[in-house]
Write a protein that holds these residues in place. Structure first.
Motif, PDB file in Angstrom:
ATOM      1  N   GLN A   1      -2.281  19.523 -11.007  1.00 20.74           N
ATOM      2  CA  GLN A   1      -1.244  19.219 -11.926  1.00 20.74           C
ATOM      3  C   GLN A   1      -1.128  18.671 -13.335  1.00 20.74           C
ATOM      4  O   GLN A   1      -0.414  19.342 -14.292  1.00 20.74           O
TER       5      GLN A   1
ATOM      6  N   SER B   1       7.691  27.396  -9.298  1.00 24.79           N
ATOM      7  CA  SER B   1       8.425  26.866  -8.340  1.00 24.79           C
ATOM      8  C   SER B   1       9.293  27.941  -8.034  1.00 24.79           C
ATOM      9  O   SER B   1       9.674  27.577  -6.761  1.00 24.79           O
TER      10      SER B   1
ATOM     11  N   LYS C   1       5.265  22.156  -5.342  1.00 26.18           N
ATOM     12  CA  LYS C   1       6.043  20.839  -5.428  1.00 26.18           C
ATOM     13  C   LYS C   1       5.165  20.398  -6.833  1.00 26.18           C
ATOM     14  O   LYS C   1       6.854  19.636  -7.419  1.00 26.18           O
ATOM     15  N   THR C   2       4.683  20.219  -7.128  1.00 20.02           N
ATOM     16  CA  THR C   2       4.657  19.114  -9.154  1.00 20.02           C
ATOM     17  C   THR C   2       5.327  20.385  -9.709  1.00 20.02           C
ATOM     18  O   THR C   2       6.176  19.841 -10.551  1.00 20.02           O
TER      19      THR C   2
ATOM     20  N   THR D   1       8.990  19.828 -10.057  1.00 18.50           N
ATOM     21  CA  THR D   1      10.032  18.466 -10.208  1.00 18.50           C
ATOM     22  C   THR D   1       9.423  17.942 -11.739  1.00 18.50           C
ATOM     23  O   THR D   1      10.214  18.026 -12.603  1.00 18.50           O
TER      24      THR D   1
ATOM     25  N   THR E   1      12.660  18.589 -14.884  1.00 21.73           N
ATOM     26  CA  THR E   1      12.563  17.883 -16.082  1.00 21.73           C
ATOM     27  C   THR E   1      12.899  18.441 -17.116  1.00 21.73           C
ATOM     28  O   THR E   1      13.255  17.691 -17.944  1.00 21.73           O
TER      29      THR E   1
ATOM     30  N   VAL F   1      10.299  16.850  -2.666  1.00 17.82           N
ATOM     31  CA  VAL F   1      10.431  16.143  -3.482  1.00 17.82           C
ATOM     32  C   VAL F   1      11.219  15.572  -4.478  1.00 17.82           C
ATOM     33  O   VAL F   1      11.079  14.596  -5.220  1.00 17.82           O
ATOM     34  N   LEU F   2      12.468  16.414  -4.172  1.00 21.64           N
ATOM     35  CA  LEU F   2      13.042  16.663  -5.264  1.00 21.64           C
ATOM     36  C   LEU F   2      14.432  15.018  -4.918  1.00 21.64           C
ATOM     37  O   LEU F   2      15.010  13.947  -4.242  1.00 21.64           O
ATOM     38  N   SER F   3      14.484  14.302  -6.590  1.00 20.41           N
ATOM     39  CA  SER F   3      15.073  13.243  -6.327  1.00 20.41           C
ATOM     40  C   SER F   3      16.780  13.208  -5.521  1.00 20.41           C
ATOM     41  O   SER F   3      17.408  13.315  -6.586  1.00 20.41           O
TER      42      SER F   3
ATOM     43  N   HIS G   1      17.469  21.971  -6.549  1.00 19.42           N
ATOM     44  CA  HIS G   1      17.338  21.578  -7.840  1.00 19.42           C
ATOM     45  C   HIS G   1      18.923  21.842  -8.311  1.00 19.42           C
ATOM     46  O   HIS G   1      18.856  21.098  -9.321  1.00 19.42           O
TER      47      HIS G   1
ATOM     48  N   VAL H   1      19.850  18.299  -8.991  1.00 23.31           N
ATOM     49  CA  VAL H   1      19.786  17.667  -9.904  1.00 23.31           C
ATOM     50  C   VAL H   1      20.099  17.347 -11.447  1.00 23.31           C
ATOM     51  O   VAL H   1      20.323  16.312 -12.238  1.00 23.31           O
TER      52      VAL H   1
END
Length: 1230
Positions: A1039, A1082, A1099-1100, A1103, A1107, A1155-1157, A1178, A1181
């Motif tokens: 991370q 990614s 995954k890290t 995200t 953002t 893991v995406l919201s 993605h 989002v």
């Protein structure tokens, strides 16, 4: 008959041939009367001759060629009659014959009268009638040569038997004419001499005076022979018509003396006595200048030449008359006339050579091989006596005169003898060597030069013929020539001859302990010197095997020590050239023949010659004058003396002795290299070794640079030569290291660059010593070695030259340390020392602030030579080697660190796994600090080298993890610490020091491009090698690494729109590259080997990426609204376009998409399309941001947004039938 001749010949010149040229012509009756008288006279003469021959035939008289001596009185009847006739008639006959011969001109009567002369003279000789013989010879000699200035003698005055013929004077400008009568008279004289040579005795003087005059006439340019008329030509040409009279007479003259080989010994002595007498008569008058002196010298020359001829033809029996001849030559050499001196010396040379070249000297070997001992002894005694008598005149000649020319001549003769016949001499060597020894002390250069030439011939070609008892004398003579001060080159060459002597003596030594052992150093020495010894074998005249008994008689040890003693004494000579040559020769001979020396001999050599030579040279070097000396005066210029220039390295006595000391140390190094395994077995060698170490220490600290270097080399050669072979005991090895450590701690007494060169030599020696003896090192010794090197680094950093640092040069000592550092790799049995090595040198890389130092490091202090305490932090941060500008600006100089980084990384990568992973964090920390020097010193190469080294270490570590290398099987906490340290370096360097606008005006565009490429390389390794490989890094580390990339990618978007345009282009490129790495991490494709680490990173990163993209698009829209009609900065626009393009290309793994919201309904839709690998979750989002960008003023932005919206529609299965059209549009706008 005599009365008739007297009456008829008064006042009248006449000839029986009735020569028409005569002024008066005899009447027939007078001519007839004269003829009868002459015939009657010759009849008497021939009657006496005939009776004498008959008496000889019947044995009453002995032949003149008989070897026995005649009786005191003849008793035979015929012999008595002949004696009576000769006694009563010789005077009358002599007067008559001389009268007729003097008046006669016709060749016929002359020939008859001369026959009468010959017959009666020979009869007198057979009868041993001395007075008649001498009188007839004297009378005959009057008619041999006519000189223009000759005064006629009265015919009535008959010479007495003891009288001598007066010398005839000849003016050089006048001619000498030989008439036919002269020629026939000379031939008659030759006939008489040949027949009566054994009985002439004192009468030879008369003959020789005439022959001397003939010799002058023959050699005179004004002499001629009178031609005769054709009818009587055969009368004067009996031998050959093609030869002139002079040639015939000259030949007869030579033949007379060549026939001396057939004479009795007594006759030869008489002939030689006569020649010496003739020479003595002329010597007294030779000092007067003029024609007479020339004639006298000519007569002496005649005598000397004939004596030489007799010696040559009688060399086989020269003993009885040798002393007589030599005495005359010596007397002649003592004459003040230089011509006579040269004549005598040349004659002596020819005579000695003739005798030594005779067969009796060739038969010496055969004489020694005779089976009869008594006969052999007699023969050898005879040869001994002869040889001594032949050679001794040279010594007598030299010592009996003060004339330099004569002495030079005697030495030249000796040189010729040694060159031509030296191998034949056996008994004269003591006299020869005594003479040469005396010559060595002469003050005349010519004498010393010639004497030494003789010695060279003896040493090079005659040693095998010298008697054993003369070898010591020969050594002493050679030493005398080495020590003489007359000629330097002679001294130098004489020292070389001593080496020749040792080669000869060494052939008689029995095998030493080194030769008996065929394994070990003995065989090594044999191999080294085999070629030299083979060449030496051929340099001796006789093979050693032929002289085995001769060699056995020689005390080789005593002679060898005698040579060593001479060389040792010469090693203290005031002339540097001589002592240096002697030192070289001493140690070369020891090195060459050392394998033949016994243990006792070596002990004597070491304690009496080797170490004393070192002590004396050291003492002289320490006490000699330091005042500069002037060279030899060459002349004057402008009234001032002009001197030869002397090089600054030799212009004082002390420097010259230093040179000698260097040679001594080199010699000791050679014998230690060759024979150390043997030396260490000697009982007292350790004490000698300790004294050598003490001397080396003192030389390094107090001596000159040259002496210090030689002392170091002396130890180094010994240790490195025998450590690898296992011949170096541990105490000796430790003692050498202790000496090096001790001298490095002490300040030296010499200035300039000399200390650096000495330290360099020591450091090179330590590196080589470790390489050769690394199997002998233990932890303690290795720690001591590293401490010595570390001490040298700190001293160099305190004392280095600012000038060198200012121009980017590493000081010499530090440069040497960098050279030897790769050699100091610990071996397997001391692998724990890797940590000591690496940690010791990591301290010289940039260190953290004092509050961040480890407790152990902060307590490590070192003492410099001047007593100053040095801390590692002080040395590393401010090494005192920076330029003035750098010091003023508080920017440290990292020149040594720059060179050290690649070396340390190479060493680190070679370390064993256990030690490597223990030191891994410290290495990474140190390299990280090197990288962070970019901000304060962007022009320095240290940060660049740090980046490259860091990349190497990371790639190596990741590659071994990926390949499952056994080295990576360490405990998890150790691995975690390594990954944390790597993450720290990446975060600090990428975020704080890359993609920044650093102040640097001195870098060219090429360098800037290279720096940017270096930044990209570290990003590539992080994004493509580290984060995409199946590594075992903790999640928090992964991370942090992804976060680091994100922070670097935010450079452009985080800046206010007003300042974006001020950002350099490379900064925006760096930000875009970091953003691209996030997209790469990614993304997902079938070709990728998806693993756990890859999934976690994806995954890290997805995200973080979403953002970051949302922020970039939002910031773009806000800036566009805020600027109104003004265009956006290019960097901001390019960044937004890049994001939209990459979003359109990006495909994510379903695990990453999870893991995406997303809203639940979207999630279910995605699940329904799970079979579709082209997952673009993605985009959902970011859909709100896309919708906001539809109103953008930038056409390119709107087109990309439209494409993204269509992709979203396809993901939701809402695409129209014309979707194929949209797909082609996407491909046209990637």
């Amino acid at each position: 008959m005599l009365n008739i001749l007297d009456v008829l010949s008064v006042g009248i010149e006449w000839s029986l041939d009735n020569d028409a040229s005569n002024a008066a012509v005899l009447v027939a009756s007078e001519a007839h009367a004269i003829t009868l008288a002459v015939e009657g006279l010759l009849g008497v003469v021939f009657t006496v001759a005939t009776l004498t021959d008959e008496a000889m035939d019947v044995g009453e008289l002995e032949s003149p060629r008989c070897d026995s001596d005649p009786p005191a009185k003849w008793t035979g009847k015929t012999a008595v009659l002949c004696i009576s006739m000769v006694d009563s008639l010789w005077l009358t006959i002599l007067d008559a014959l001389s009268l007729i011969l003097s008046r006669s001109q016709g060749e016929a009567i002359v020939l008859e009268i001369l026959k009468g002369y010959q017959a009666f003279t020979q009869a007198c000789g057979i009868l041993r009638a001395v007075e008649p013989l001498n009188s007839f010879l004297a009378s005959l000699c009057k008619f041999t040569i006519n000189f223009p200035a000759e005064t006629e003698r009265k015919s009535s005055a008959l010479p007495s038997p003891a009288s001598k013929r007066s010398e005839l004077s000849v003016e050089q400008r006048e001619s000498i004419v030989l008439t036919p009568k002269n020629v026939q008279a000379l031939r008659t004289l030759f006939n008489i001499a040949h027949r009566l040579h054994n009985v002439l005795g004192p009468s030879w003087v008369l003959v020789l005076e005439t022959l001397a005059a003939l010799d002058r006439a023959i050699n005179s340019p004004h002499a001629t022979a009178q031609e005769v008329s054709t009818p009587v030509q055969k009368f004067t040409r009996e031998l050959s018509a093609q030869y002139s009279d002079f040639n015939i007479l000259s030949s007869l003259n030579s033949q007379l003396f060549e026939s001396s080989a057939l004479m009795h010994i007594s006759a030869v002595k008489s002939l030689l006595s006569a020649l010496c007498q003739l020479s003595h008569q002329c010597m007294s008058a030779s000092s007067v200048l003029g024609p007479t002196a020339s004639q006298k010298i000519g007569s002496i020359s005649f005598s000397v030449e004939r004596i030489i001829s007799i010696i040559v033809n009688n060399a086989h029996r020269v003993e009885p008359f040798w002393d007589q001849v030599i005495s005359h030559f010596l007397e002649l050499a003592d004459n003040p006339n230089p011509h006579l001196k040269n004549m005598a010396l040349d004659a002596l040379d020819q005579s000695i050579s003739a005798v030594l070249g005779s067969d009796q000297f060739h038969d010496y070997k055969q004489s020694k091989s005779l089976e009869n001992p008594e006969k052999m002894e007699v023969t050898l005694d005879k040869l001994r006596s002869l040889e001594i008598s032949v050679i001794s005149p040279l010594k007598v000649l030299y010592f009996s005169t003060q004339s330099v020319d004569v002495r030079v001549g005697s030495l030249k003769i000796l040189l010729h003898v040694l060159e031509r016949h030296g191998e034949k001499l056996h008994y004269s060597w003591s006299n020869i060597l005594e003479m040469l020894r005396y010559v060595a002390d002469a003050s005349e250069k010519d004498l010393v030069t010639l004497g030494f030439q003789n010695l060279r011939v003896i040493m090079n070609d005659g040693l095998s013929t010298l008697p054993a008892e003369c070898l010591q004398v020969c050594i002493d003579v050679t030493g005398a020539y080495s020590a003489q001060k007359t000629e330097l080159n002679i001294s130098l060459t004489a020292v070389g001859l001593l080496w020749t002597m040792t080669d000869f003596i060494a052939k008689g030594l029995v095998n030493g302990p080194l030769e008996e052992n065929e394994t070990g150093v003995g065989s090594i020495v044999k191999q080294v010197d085999s070629e030299k010894m083979e060449g030496e074998t051929h340099s001796i005249s006789y093979n050693v095997r032929e002289h085995a008994s001769y060699i056995d008689d020689i005390d080789c040890e005593r002679l060898l020590f005698s040579v060593f003693s001479l060389l040792q004494n010469l090693g203290a000579d005031e002339r540097p050239e001589v002592r240096n040559s002697a030192v070289r020769t001493l140690f070369q001979t020891l090195g060459t023949h050392g394998q033949k020396l016994s243990e006792s001999m070596w002990e004597e050599c070491l304690w009496n010659y080797v170490f004393p030579t070192l002590d004396r040279a050291s003492h002289m070097a320490a006490t000699s004058s330091k005042d500069e000396s002037r060279g030899k005066e060459l002349g004057t210029r402008g009234g001032k003396a002009v001197h030869m220039l002397i090089h600054h390295s030799r212009n004082t006595a002390q420097k010259q002795w230093d040179e000698t000391l260097v040679l001594v140390l080199g010699g000791i190094a050679r014998i230690l290299r060759l024979f150390f395994p043997f030396f260490k077995t000697l009982s007292n060698f350790w004490s000698g070794w300790e004294s050598l170490l003490q001397f080396v220490e003192n030389s390094i600290v107090n001596g000159s640079k040259e002496v210090a270097l030689a002392a170091i080399n002396c130890l180094q050669t010994t240790v490195t030569s025998h450590s690898l072979k296992g011949h170096m005991p541990m105490p000796y090895l430790i003692s050498v290291i202790d000496v090096y450590e001790l001298v490095l701690k002490k300040p030296s007494n010499y200035g300039g660059s000399a200390p650096d060169k000495v330290k360099q030599e020591i450091l090179h020696g330590l590196g080589e010593l470790y390489v050769q003896a690394q199997g002998l090192f233990n932890n303690v010794m290795y720690t001591q070695l590293i401490a010595i090197v570390d001490l040298s680094v700190k001293q160099a950093m305190l004392t280095n030259d600012n000038f060198e640092t200012e121009f980017g040069n590493v000081p010499p000592v530090l440069r040497t340390i960098l050279e030897i550092l790769p050699l100091l790799r610990p071996t397997e049995h001391i692998s724990s020392m890797w940590l000591v090595l690496l940690r010791e040198f990591l301290q010289y890389l940039p260190r953290p602030d004092s509050h961040m130092q480890n407790e152990d490091d902060s307590q490590t202090n070192h003492e410099a030579p001047n007593g100053t305490t040095i801390t590692p932090n002080k040395v590393a941060v401010s090494p005192g080697s920076g330029s003035t500008a750098a010091t003023n600006s508080r920017i440290p100089s990292y020149i040594f660190a720059e060179k050290l980084v690649p070396v340390l990384v190479d060493l680190f990568l070679q370390a064993p796994a256990l030690e490597k992973y223990i030191i891994y964090p410290e290495i990474i920390q140190s390299l990280g600090r090197c990288m962070t020097t970019r901000r304060d010193n962007p022009d320095s190469a240290l940060w660049r080298l740090g980046v490259q080294a860091f990349n190497r270490i990371v790639v190596d570590y990741v590659s071994k993890l990926t390949n499952g290398d056994p080295e990576t099987t360490m405990n998890k906490p150790a691995k975690t610490r390594i990954w944390k340290e790597m993450a720290d370096v990446y975060e600090i360097f990428l975020v704080g020091y890359c993609g920044r606008a650093l102040p640097s005006n001195s870098l060219s565009s090429v360098v800037l491009e290279a720096d940017e490429s270096l930044e990209m390389s570290i990003l590539d390794i992080l994004g493509d090698k580290v984060l995409k490989s199946p590594i075992d890094a903790p999640t928090e580390v992964l991370q942090r690494l992804v976060s680091t990339l994100d922070r670097c990618a935010s450079r452009t978007c985080s800046l206010p729109v007003e300042t974006v345009e001020l950002m350099p282009p490379h900064c925006s490129r760096f930000s875009l590259t970091c953003l691209q790495k996030l997209f790469s991490l990614s993304s997902y494709s079938h070709e990728v080997d998806w693993n756990t680490t890859r999934s976690e990173v994806s995954k890290t990163s997805i995200t973080v990426l979403v953002t970051r993209c949302d922020y970039i698009l939002s910031r773009f829209l806000a800036d566009e609204i805020g600027l109104g009609e003004y265009p956006l900065p290019k960097a901001r626009l390019e960044e937004s376009i890049f994001v939209l393009q990459e979003l359109a290309r990006l495909l994510v793994h379903p695990e990453a998409a999870s893991v995406l919201s997303l809203k639940p309904r979207l999630g279910s839709a995605i699940e329904e399309n799970k079979e579709n690998d082209e997952n673009r979750s993605h985009l959902f989002v970011l859909l709100p941001s896309f919708c906001e960008l539809v109103t953008s003023r930038e056409l390119r932005i709107r087109e990309l947004v439209r494409i993204l919206l269509r992709l979203i529609a396809r993901e939701l299965a809402l695409e129209k039938l014309s979707l194929a059209e949209n797909n082609s549009s996407i491909r046209r706008h990637p």
